[in-house]
Write a protein that holds these residues in place. Sequence first.
Motif, short mmCIF file in Angstrom:
data_model
loop_
_atom_site.label_atom_id
_atom_site.label_comp_id
_atom_site.label_asym_id
_atom_site.label_seq_id
_atom_site.Cartn_x
_atom_site.Cartn_y
_atom_site.Cartn_z
N GLN A 249 0.83 -1.22 0.00
CA GLN A 249 0.00 0.00 0.00
C GLN A 249 0.86 1.26 0.00
O GLN A 249 0.49 2.26 -0.62
CB GLN A 249 -0.93 0.00 1.22
CG GLN A 249 -1.97 -1.11 1.22
CD GLN A 249 -1.50 -2.34 1.99
OE1 GLN A 249 -0.32 -2.71 1.94
NE2 GLN A 249 -2.41 -2.98 2.70
N ALA A 250 2.00 1.19 0.68
CA ALA A 250 2.91 2.34 0.68
C ALA A 250 3.44 2.61 -0.72
O ALA A 250 3.50 3.76 -1.17
CB ALA A 250 4.08 2.09 1.65
N VAL A 251 3.79 1.54 -1.44
CA VAL A 251 4.26 1.70 -2.82
C VAL A 251 3.18 2.35 -3.68
O VAL A 251 3.45 3.30 -4.44
CB VAL A 251 4.67 0.33 -3.41
CG1 VAL A 251 4.85 0.44 -4.93
CG2 VAL A 251 5.96 -0.15 -2.77
N ALA A 252 1.96 1.87 -3.57
CA ALA A 252 0.87 2.40 -4.39
C ALA A 252 0.65 3.89 -4.12
O ALA A 252 0.48 4.69 -5.05
CB ALA A 252 -0.41 1.62 -4.13
N ALA A 253 0.65 4.28 -2.83
CA ALA A 253 0.42 5.68 -2.48
C ALA A 253 1.58 6.57 -2.94
O ALA A 253 1.36 7.66 -3.48
CB ALA A 253 0.21 5.82 -0.97
N LEU A 254 2.81 6.11 -2.74
CA LEU A 254 3.96 6.92 -3.14
C LEU A 254 4.07 7.05 -4.65
O LEU A 254 4.55 8.07 -5.16
CB LEU A 254 5.24 6.33 -2.54
CG LEU A 254 5.37 6.47 -1.02
CD1 LEU A 254 6.57 5.70 -0.50
CD2 LEU A 254 5.45 7.93 -0.61
N GLU A 255 3.63 6.04 -5.38
CA GLU A 255 3.61 6.16 -6.84
C GLU A 255 2.61 7.24 -7.27
O GLU A 255 2.85 7.98 -8.24
CB GLU A 255 3.25 4.82 -7.47
CG GLU A 255 4.41 3.81 -7.44
CD GLU A 255 4.03 2.46 -8.00
OE1 GLU A 255 2.81 2.16 -8.07
OE2 GLU A 255 4.94 1.69 -8.36
N GLN A 256 1.48 7.34 -6.56
CA GLN A 256 0.52 8.41 -6.85
C GLN A 256 1.13 9.78 -6.57
O GLN A 256 0.95 10.73 -7.33
CB GLN A 256 -0.75 8.21 -6.01
CG GLN A 256 -1.58 7.01 -6.38
CD GLN A 256 -2.30 7.19 -7.71
OE1 GLN A 256 -2.51 8.32 -8.17
NE2 GLN A 256 -2.67 6.09 -8.34
N PHE A 257 1.87 9.88 -5.47
CA PHE A 257 2.56 11.14 -5.17
C PHE A 257 3.57 11.48 -6.25
O PHE A 257 3.65 12.62 -6.73
CB PHE A 257 3.25 11.04 -3.81
CG PHE A 257 4.18 12.18 -3.53
CD1 PHE A 257 3.69 13.44 -3.23
CD2 PHE A 257 5.56 12.02 -3.59
CE1 PHE A 257 4.55 14.51 -2.98
CE2 PHE A 257 6.43 13.06 -3.34
CZ PHE A 257 5.91 14.32 -3.03
N LEU A 258 4.35 10.48 -6.65
CA LEU A 258 5.39 10.69 -7.65
C LEU A 258 4.79 11.20 -8.96
O LEU A 258 5.39 12.05 -9.64
CB LEU A 258 6.13 9.39 -7.87
CG LEU A 258 7.49 9.44 -8.58
CD1 LEU A 258 8.47 10.30 -7.81
CD2 LEU A 258 8.04 8.03 -8.76
N ALA A 259 3.61 10.70 -9.31
CA ALA A 259 2.98 11.11 -10.56
C ALA A 259 2.46 12.54 -10.51
O ALA A 259 2.21 13.14 -11.55
CB ALA A 259 1.82 10.16 -10.87
#
Length: 282
Positions: A249-259
């Motif tokens: 879940q951390a990966v998914a959220a941080l990928e959204q931030f990165l985008a």
Amino acid sequence: MSEAAARVRERLTALGRLEDRDLDPAEPALLLAALGQARRGALLDIAPYLALLDEMAAQLRTEAEDCPDAEALALRLFQLLGRRHRFQGDERDDDDLGDLDLLTVMDRRRGGNDALGLLALAVTRRAGMVAEGLAFPAHFLLRLGLADGSRVIVDPLGGGQPLSAPDLRAMLKAAAGLDAELEPAHYAAMSNRDLLLRLGNAAKLRLLRLGYVDRALAMVESLLLVAPDACLLWREAGLMHMRLDHAAQAVAALEQFLARTSSAQAKARTLALLAELRRRLT
């Protein structure tokens, strides 16, 4: 998740698709509070609360018909809220969150600066008058106005008394230090989503201070339903998932931030975090 809670999430998601100018901040604030209560085994219908806002707005329209200026409007508004409807300030800063939860505030008739400010703003706008929350640090302030162009700045806990520039300067220095000075940005009106995020952020910070990371994360993820483009919320969600050892879940959220982020420095830090998280997953 119950069917009722799922419907609330669907409604928040639908509100998240609206343009900011079309968003009524009172409805999502009530829905977010209802969703929080659903996690504790209850889910209230917000329709009676919206009806009460409309009722108070109709009373304000009647009582403000002869207001000569915005200062008179502010006094009528807070007399209506305080005397007729018995709303009062309550800055307890405990783990109850009742002073930040708009449903609970409307039930108890007590609330903190942010929640009472949002309540006053909702009533004033429904009455057809100008109400804006200011991007003032540390303390929520309202700017109220009439069609004639008159404007006044008030503290939601101040009974409708007008605040002068020296008052604001003193408040700023008390909150941000003696070197702080008023800037044009402090008078800027917050967007409707920023109003919600300010209230939600106050609750999140209190929960984190008390060590309730799981509840703070739930608050952030609920806010993301109605503010899906709030870049920093995605980062906060990712970091809280990391603290709770939710690597995927951390990966998914941080990928959204990165985008969404435009900061090269933030991107570099986030890429490093993602590399570490992906190593954990594999």
